[in-house]
Design a protein around this motif. Sequence first.
Motif, PDB file in Angstrom:
ATOM      1  N   LEU A 282       2.063   8.604  12.678  1.00  0.00           N
ATOM      2  CA  LEU A 282       1.148   9.239  11.720  1.00  0.00           C
ATOM      3  C   LEU A 282       0.578   8.148  10.835  1.00  0.00           C
ATOM      4  N   LEU A 283      -0.673   7.784  11.089  1.00  0.00           N
ATOM      5  CA  LEU A 283      -1.307   6.756  10.271  1.00  0.00           C
ATOM      6  C   LEU A 283      -1.677   7.308   8.906  1.00  0.00           C
ATOM      7  N   GLY A 284      -2.130   8.555   8.872  1.00  0.00           N
ATOM      8  CA  GLY A 284      -2.500   9.130   7.587  1.00  0.00           C
ATOM      9  C   GLY A 284      -2.853  10.599   7.716  1.00  0.00           C
ATOM     10  N   ALA A 285      -2.978  11.250   6.568  1.00  0.00           N
ATOM     11  CA  ALA A 285      -3.412  12.651   6.528  1.00  0.00           C
ATOM     12  C   ALA A 285      -4.425  12.801   5.405  1.00  0.00           C
ATOM     13  N   THR A 289      -8.698  17.820   3.561  1.00  0.00           N
ATOM     14  CA  THR A 289      -8.680  18.745   4.694  1.00  0.00           C
ATOM     15  C   THR A 289      -7.289  18.931   5.286  1.00  0.00           C
ATOM     16  N   GLU A 290      -6.336  18.059   4.887  1.00  0.00           N
ATOM     17  CA  GLU A 290      -4.974  18.043   5.419  1.00  0.00           C
ATOM     18  C   GLU A 290      -4.932  17.662   6.902  1.00  0.00           C
ATOM     19  N   GLU A 291      -6.032  17.155   7.431  1.00  0.00           N
ATOM     20  CA  GLU A 291      -6.089  16.735   8.834  1.00  0.00           C
ATOM     21  C   GLU A 291      -5.227  15.492   9.036  1.00  0.00           C
ATOM     22  N   PRO A 292      -4.269  15.530   9.988  1.00  0.00           N
ATOM     23  CA  PRO A 292      -3.481  14.335  10.272  1.00  0.00           C
ATOM     24  C   PRO A 292      -4.228  13.417  11.244  1.00  0.00           C
ATOM     25  N   TYR A 293      -3.922  12.141  11.165  1.00  0.00           N
ATOM     26  CA  TYR A 293      -4.522  11.166  12.076  1.00  0.00           C
ATOM     27  C   TYR A 293      -3.396  10.377  12.719  1.00  0.00           C
ATOM     28  N   LEU A 510      -5.173  -8.608   2.343  1.00  0.00           N
ATOM     29  CA  LEU A 510      -4.816  -7.517   1.436  1.00  0.00           C
ATOM     30  C   LEU A 510      -4.571  -6.261   2.265  1.00  0.00           C
ATOM     31  N   THR A 511      -3.561  -5.489   1.901  1.00  0.00           N
ATOM     32  CA  THR A 511      -3.302  -4.231   2.603  1.00  0.00           C
ATOM     33  C   THR A 511      -2.778  -3.197   1.612  1.00  0.00           C
ATOM     34  N   PRO A 512      -3.291  -1.965   1.688  1.00  0.00           N
ATOM     35  CA  PRO A 512      -2.872  -0.936   0.724  1.00  0.00           C
ATOM     36  C   PRO A 512      -1.655  -0.161   1.216  1.00  0.00           C
ATOM     37  N   ASN A 513      -0.997   0.513   0.314  1.00  0.00           N
ATOM     38  CA  ASN A 513      -0.057   1.560   0.712  1.00  0.00           C
ATOM     39  C   ASN A 513      -0.332   2.800  -0.121  1.00  0.00           C
ATOM     40  N   GLN A 514       0.234   3.892   0.304  1.00  0.00           N
ATOM     41  CA  GLN A 514       0.059   5.229  -0.279  1.00  0.00           C
ATOM     42  C   GLN A 514      -1.266   5.879   0.145  1.00  0.00           C
ATOM     43  N   HIS A 515      -2.415   5.270  -0.189  1.00  0.00           N
ATOM     44  CA  HIS A 515      -3.687   5.922   0.148  1.00  0.00           C
ATOM     45  C   HIS A 515      -4.747   4.908   0.570  1.00  0.00           C
ATOM     46  N   ILE A 516      -5.619   5.353   1.466  1.00  0.00           N
ATOM     47  CA  ILE A 516      -6.874   4.663   1.782  1.00  0.00           C
ATOM     48  C   ILE A 516      -7.968   5.695   1.585  1.00  0.00           C
ATOM     49  N   GLY A 517      -8.681   5.598   0.474  1.00  0.00           N
ATOM     50  CA  GLY A 517      -9.673   6.619   0.171  1.00  0.00           C
ATOM     51  C   GLY A 517      -9.024   7.980   0.086  1.00  0.00           C
ATOM     52  N   ALA A 518      -9.471   8.900   0.951  1.00  0.00           N
ATOM     53  CA  ALA A 518      -8.968  10.275   0.919  1.00  0.00           C
ATOM     54  C   ALA A 518      -7.779  10.488   1.844  1.00  0.00           C
ATOM     55  N   TYR A 519      -7.255   9.424   2.438  1.00  0.00           N
ATOM     56  CA  TYR A 519      -6.126   9.555   3.363  1.00  0.00           C
ATOM     57  C   TYR A 519      -4.830   9.095   2.716  1.00  0.00           C
ATOM     58  N   HIS A 520      -3.811   9.938   2.795  1.00  0.00           N
ATOM     59  CA  HIS A 520      -2.477   9.515   2.390  1.00  0.00           C
ATOM     60  C   HIS A 520      -1.841   8.808   3.581  1.00  0.00           C
ATOM     61  N   VAL A 521      -1.464   7.535   3.391  1.00  0.00           N
ATOM     62  CA  VAL A 521      -0.968   6.727   4.514  1.00  0.00           C
ATOM     63  C   VAL A 521       0.463   6.249   4.304  1.00  0.00           C
ATOM     64  N   GLY A 522       1.036   6.425   3.105  1.00  0.00           N
ATOM     65  CA  GLY A 522       2.373   5.894   2.851  1.00  0.00           C
ATOM     66  C   GLY A 522       2.403   4.397   3.106  1.00  0.00           C
ATOM     67  N   PHE A 523       3.370   3.948   3.900  1.00  0.00           N
ATOM     68  CA  PHE A 523       3.445   2.530   4.268  1.00  0.00           C
ATOM     69  C   PHE A 523       2.984   2.280   5.702  1.00  0.00           C
ATOM     70  N   SER A 524       2.429   3.309   6.350  1.00  0.00           N
ATOM     71  CA  SER A 524       1.977   3.139   7.729  1.00  0.00           C
ATOM     72  C   SER A 524       0.861   2.106   7.833  1.00  0.00           C
TER      73      SER A 524
END
Length: 637
Positions: A282-285, A289-293, A510-524
């Motif tokens: 799960l890369l993000g949700a 929309t709650e759509e998972p990716y 540089l790399t983010p955690n938790q969110h990328i824009g509207a996607y929650h990604v955690g540490f993925s």
Amino acid sequence: MTTARTAAALSDVALAPDVRRMLATAPSVTVPATRAELYAIALGPDGGPEFSVDYDVDGESITEATVTRCRNGLAVNYPEDYMRRRDPQCMVIADSRPTDKTRFADRFGHGFGDTRADTLAWMARQDLVVVPFKAGGPIHGSPSLAIVPVNAAFFALALVDLQGWVTLDELGPFDPRSILYVAPPFRHSHFEGRQVVVHDRSETLHEIFAYNLYPGPSAKKGVFSVLLDIGEAEGWITAHASSVRVTTPYDNETVVMHEGASGGGKSEMCQELRREDDGRILLGANVVTEEPYYITLSETSDLSPVTDDMTLCHPAVQDGSGRMVVADAEDGWFVRVDNLRTYGEDPHLERAVIHPDTPLVFFNIQGVADATVLPWEHTLDSTGEPCPNPRVVIPRRMIEDIVNEPQPVDVRTFGVRMPACTRDHPSYGIMGLAHFVPPAIAWLWRLVAPRGDKNPSIGEAADALSTLEHGGMVSEGVGSYWPFSTGTKVAAANLLLEQLVTYDHTRYVLTPNQHIGAYHVGFSAEWLTREWLARKGGGRMRAEQLEPARCALFGYTPHEITLDGQPVRRTLLRPEMQSQVGVEAYDEGCRILTGFFKSELAQFVTPDLSDLGRRIIETCLADGTVEDYEALTPTYL
């Protein structure tokens, strides 16, 4: 009084007269010959199964901690929520050497001399345990000493597990480079219940007076302070970073060093990528929309941890290759296990701490007498919620596939906790999955070290907590090790820039955690970036594979990222392309981020700042482009 054997052993250690008198006067002084002996002392006079660490404060008995004997180690817990994490304002400086930190006299209205005398007088009335250690680890560390009340021997045990077991006989005669004193009841009698750690430095000795029993600010970060102090004098850095050797399915090796403020993903960089039950990742949700990716990887790279938190960049290990060589500054790791909620989330770590070959020390984790401590059973705070800072001290030798030799770094990543960013709620959470930056921009991120979204590691000051709760940022300061530095910001900034320029065969990402824009990604996002960089052969890129990010502080964005033939959605590389974000919200986030950087960087523009550093900061203050930064410090591709 000290025994003849102990007195003789300590006679070879150079100590100030008042310290030697204190040891000579104490009812007993024990220097354990083995770790097993120290472990037995930590169980209390009856050997467990439960032991209360109590102190008399003005006639009232106060419990500072409890120790429970368990099958796989000691479970240490604190009655107060406040004592279960590091107070970010606990450090004060007692000496007159250069510093930008709060001085003892300024905070408390008087010099430290009387409090020091009171401390040594109190310790002279206690049964004591004395342990030697090498600040910086067994190989490159500096001989040091800790003096602890015998009923707080668990604290000494955690210290030597972190720094490595060494005996006075092995060290021989020595002048301590640092001495750690522990006097827990002074938290109540002198400091209104607050955690206070006093640093008293000279050119040759760094004394730490710890007035609390949570080891984070003293046994852990206090030793970090000593290393930063030594490094500033000698021209090298102990980085606040983890590092890992990544071996791809094709046997290519890449060493990644990950930096960032607390909560920025340092511990996670050494962790395996998490999969769903069906094997997908799960890369993000999407938070709207709650759509998972999901993506699918048939194989992932093997991970061999090198360092966890304190990373030595010592001159003795450098090889002249243009890549910085790193080694671990610790012999054990202070691992936070808040992300372990149930059995099976990290099998390697779980196996190590549930079935260790020697008993461990656990903090803020529930312990039942003579039962097994389980790392996902976190102590509950008074709110009824699990403590966000459960820890275990685990020796390096118990970490699976650990690398013991110094390693040259191919890529230095920097992690930042990002909040969600949407059209309706714009924020600075606009960093893409991975950004390549020139050293100048990499330096700016390490000067500011933004800490946003949520941070589980430390207790926040009220103003910082309010800022973070409302989607703002606070700075953790130079290198993200600034909370532990006793020196000046500009001296640290100059040394860090010199390091980045000297080791010019390094790529900065540089790399983010938790969110990328509207996607929650955690540490993925961090884990997949690590996988991709390794498969790229140390993150090698051609200039035509990169394009300038819309926000200059993000440097360059890859045109594409492909893993096992699967292209990652371009909207995760360029969040302004997300339908729930858009250019307008992205630009607002860029404005927030740039404004924060400008407000934090202005303080560094002093006559003591290097000329190159001044030009880099001036470029940021003038809204420079990535090409402007490139002209100052070219990107290594």
